[in-house]
Design a protein around this motif. Structure first.
Motif, PDB file in Angstrom:
ATOM      1  N   TRP A 233     -12.853  -0.723  -1.691  1.00 34.87           N
ATOM      2  CA  TRP A 233     -13.078   0.658  -2.125  1.00 34.87           C
ATOM      3  C   TRP A 233     -12.782   1.641  -1.001  1.00 34.87           C
ATOM      4  O   TRP A 233     -12.214   2.709  -1.250  1.00 34.87           O
ATOM      5  N   MET A 234     -13.154   1.293   0.220  1.00 34.97           N
ATOM      6  CA  MET A 234     -12.855   2.191   1.339  1.00 34.97           C
ATOM      7  C   MET A 234     -11.351   2.285   1.580  1.00 34.97           C
ATOM      8  O   MET A 234     -10.815   3.374   1.851  1.00 34.97           O
ATOM      9  N   MET A 235     -10.658   1.171   1.466  1.00 33.30           N
ATOM     10  CA  MET A 235      -9.207   1.189   1.667  1.00 33.30           C
ATOM     11  C   MET A 235      -8.514   1.986   0.569  1.00 33.30           C
ATOM     12  O   MET A 235      -7.573   2.740   0.833  1.00 33.30           O
ATOM     13  N   LEU A 236      -8.989   1.851  -0.666  1.00 31.72           N
ATOM     14  CA  LEU A 236      -8.432   2.665  -1.755  1.00 31.72           C
ATOM     15  C   LEU A 236      -8.741   4.145  -1.557  1.00 31.72           C
ATOM     16  O   LEU A 236      -7.917   5.006  -1.900  1.00 31.72           O
ATOM     17  N   LEU A 287      -9.857   4.429  -9.734  1.00 33.08           N
ATOM     18  CA  LEU A 287     -10.143   2.996  -9.768  1.00 33.08           C
ATOM     19  C   LEU A 287     -11.421   2.682  -8.998  1.00 33.08           C
ATOM     20  O   LEU A 287     -12.207   1.818  -9.413  1.00 33.08           O
ATOM     21  N   VAL A 288     -11.647   3.368  -7.892  1.00 28.70           N
ATOM     22  CA  VAL A 288     -12.868   3.159  -7.116  1.00 28.70           C
ATOM     23  C   VAL A 288     -14.095   3.476  -7.963  1.00 28.70           C
ATOM     24  O   VAL A 288     -15.056   2.696  -8.016  1.00 28.70           O
ATOM     25  N   PHE A 335       1.095   1.090   1.397  1.00 24.42           N
ATOM     26  CA  PHE A 335      -0.266   1.517   1.711  1.00 24.42           C
ATOM     27  C   PHE A 335      -0.254   2.538   2.834  1.00 24.42           C
ATOM     28  O   PHE A 335      -0.943   3.560   2.774  1.00 24.42           O
ATOM     29  N   LEU A 336       0.521   2.279   3.882  1.00 22.02           N
ATOM     30  CA  LEU A 336       0.642   3.232   4.978  1.00 22.02           C
ATOM     31  C   LEU A 336       1.560   4.375   4.564  1.00 22.02           C
ATOM     32  O   LEU A 336       2.562   4.149   3.893  1.00 22.02           O
ATOM     33  N   PRO A 337       1.253   5.609   4.961  1.00 26.66           N
ATOM     34  CA  PRO A 337       2.172   6.719   4.690  1.00 26.66           C
ATOM     35  C   PRO A 337       3.471   6.558   5.470  1.00 26.66           C
ATOM     36  O   PRO A 337       3.550   5.791   6.438  1.00 26.66           O
ATOM     37  N   MET A 338       4.483   7.293   5.059  1.00 34.10           N
ATOM     38  CA  MET A 338       5.815   7.115   5.609  1.00 34.10           C
ATOM     39  C   MET A 338       5.866   7.339   7.117  1.00 34.10           C
ATOM     40  O   MET A 338       6.542   6.598   7.839  1.00 34.10           O
ATOM     41  N   ASP A 339       5.175   8.356   7.626  1.00 31.25           N
ATOM     42  CA  ASP A 339       5.249   8.633   9.058  1.00 31.25           C
ATOM     43  C   ASP A 339       4.641   7.517   9.888  1.00 31.25           C
ATOM     44  O   ASP A 339       5.151   7.162  10.953  1.00 31.25           O
ATOM     45  N   GLN A 340       3.537   6.903   9.394  1.00 31.97           N
ATOM     46  CA  GLN A 340       2.948   5.786  10.126  1.00 31.97           C
ATOM     47  C   GLN A 340       3.843   4.552  10.079  1.00 31.97           C
ATOM     48  O   GLN A 340       3.971   3.836  11.071  1.00 31.97           O
TER      49      GLN A 340
END
Length: 361
Positions: A233-236, A287-288, A335-340
């Protein structure tokens, strides 16, 4: 209670969170601090849930006293919903605010890192060893990504949640099981009452799981599965809040009707993978809420039905599997944004002086 049962159930309840904490989070101070702050966030959500429950419980008690002909079943359902729905909403809001606060701190850290790199580069213009000067800041940037930080935050949040779910039961039973007075080896020694399934000490069994397993085992299984859910849930929440924040900064907006249709479409397309957009972020947050509410409601037989744990525990395990499958299929590959992703790929290829000893958790 036998020491083997106490130790075994404690290891079962805390094994997922302690494994993540000691193997991944504890070696990195930044992630350790984030985990501790997330645990405090759960404490705030628990306080808010308890406060609302006290208010609602007083209202229910007043209405019950003034309505003698009310059915017990409707009262039980109302109490269940009054306890579950506000708690789920408060925990979701606290998670979102925690992640929003983290994003603000992250911006400050990245600006500080950029300033430090600029000063270092300027100070070493006449020196050819600038590559090693950025190794520390590059390692920090690798650690401060949404994957490692959401995992650390979820672990801290889950650790305190498990402590509340299972630790209180363990402490209560340990106290009741040793509630003796005087010298037990003499005739003056006596048991003070409480503890165990018969009120004479020993292992505690409860009505909803009396013929299946002790209460400690039941509580350990519930705590373990909820700790796994807390991490997901935290990751979502990180995934959803990052997409909402990025779209807000980019000025992306949509109509109310179109936004609602997009949200419903994304909620039903988790199996195929959700879009890397605002609607995808809203679907992750949805979803969370839905899965948290479902996980809480399936535990109702565990406290209201004889041998209800035979229904509640498998149902909760099913929710864990469902959330895990939807998570991996929904956010797989983005999962990671494009810049990361671009920064990590650059550092992995040797940009900025990173060596092969650094990796992404």
């Amino acid at each position: 209670t036998a020491p083997s049962l106490t130790i075994g159930t404690a290891l079962l309840a805390f094994s997922p969170t302690l494994t993540l904490f000691f193997l991944i989070i504890l070696p990195k101070p930044q992630l350790t601090i984030l985990s501790v702050v997330a645990a405090f966030a759960y404490l705030l959500s628990a306080f808010g849930s308890s406060l609302i429950w006290l208010i609602l419980n007083a209202i229910f008690q007043f209405s019950t006293n003034n309505n003698e002909d009310g059915s017990n079943s409707s009262s039980s359902i109302g109490t269940l919903l009054a306890l579950t729905v506000p708690s789920v909403l408060i925990q979701c809001i606290v998670r979102m605010q925690f992640v929003k606060l983290y994003f603000g701190v992250e911006d400050v850290i990245r600006k500080s890192v950029a300033k430090h790199e600029a000063e270092t580069t300027q100070a070493n213009n006449n020196n050819n060893s600038t590559q090693e000067e950025h190794a520390e800041t590059n390692a920090l940037q690798l650690q401060l990504n949404d994957l490692s930080c959401s995992l650390a935050s979820g672990t801290g949040y889950a650790l305190l949640h498990t402590l509340f779910l299972f630790g209180t039961l363990l402490a209560s039973e340990s106290h009741e099981g040793s509630n003796y007075y005087g010298n037990l080896n003499s005739a003056s020694g006596y048991y003070g009452g409480g503890g165990g399934s018969t009120g004479h000490g020993g292992t505690l069994y409860q009505y909803s799981c009396g013929d299946v397993m002790p209460s400690l085992m039941n509580g350990a299984l519930v705590g373990m599965m909820f700790s796994i859910l807390d991490v997901f849930w935290m990751m979502l929440t990180f995934f959803g809040m990052r997409r909402r924040l990025r779209s807000r900064r980019g000025g992306v907006a949509g109509g109310c009707g179109g936004g609602m249709l997009s949200f419903l479409r994304e909620m039903t397309s988790f199996w195929k993978g959700i879009d890397d957009s605002t609607q995808g972020g809203n679907a992750a947050l949805g979803l969370v809420i839905v899965s948290h509410l479902l996980a809480s409601l399936v535990l109702a037989p565990n406290g209201t039905m004889e041998d209800g744990c035979k229904i509640a525990l498998p149902s909760l395990a099913g929710v864990v599997v469902l959330v895990a499958v939807l998570f991996f299929r929904g956010v797989k590959g983005h999962f990671l944004p494009m810049d990361q992703r671009a920064r990590i790929e650059e550092l992995r290829l040797g940009g900025g002086g990173m060596t092969g000893s650094h990796h992404v958790e």
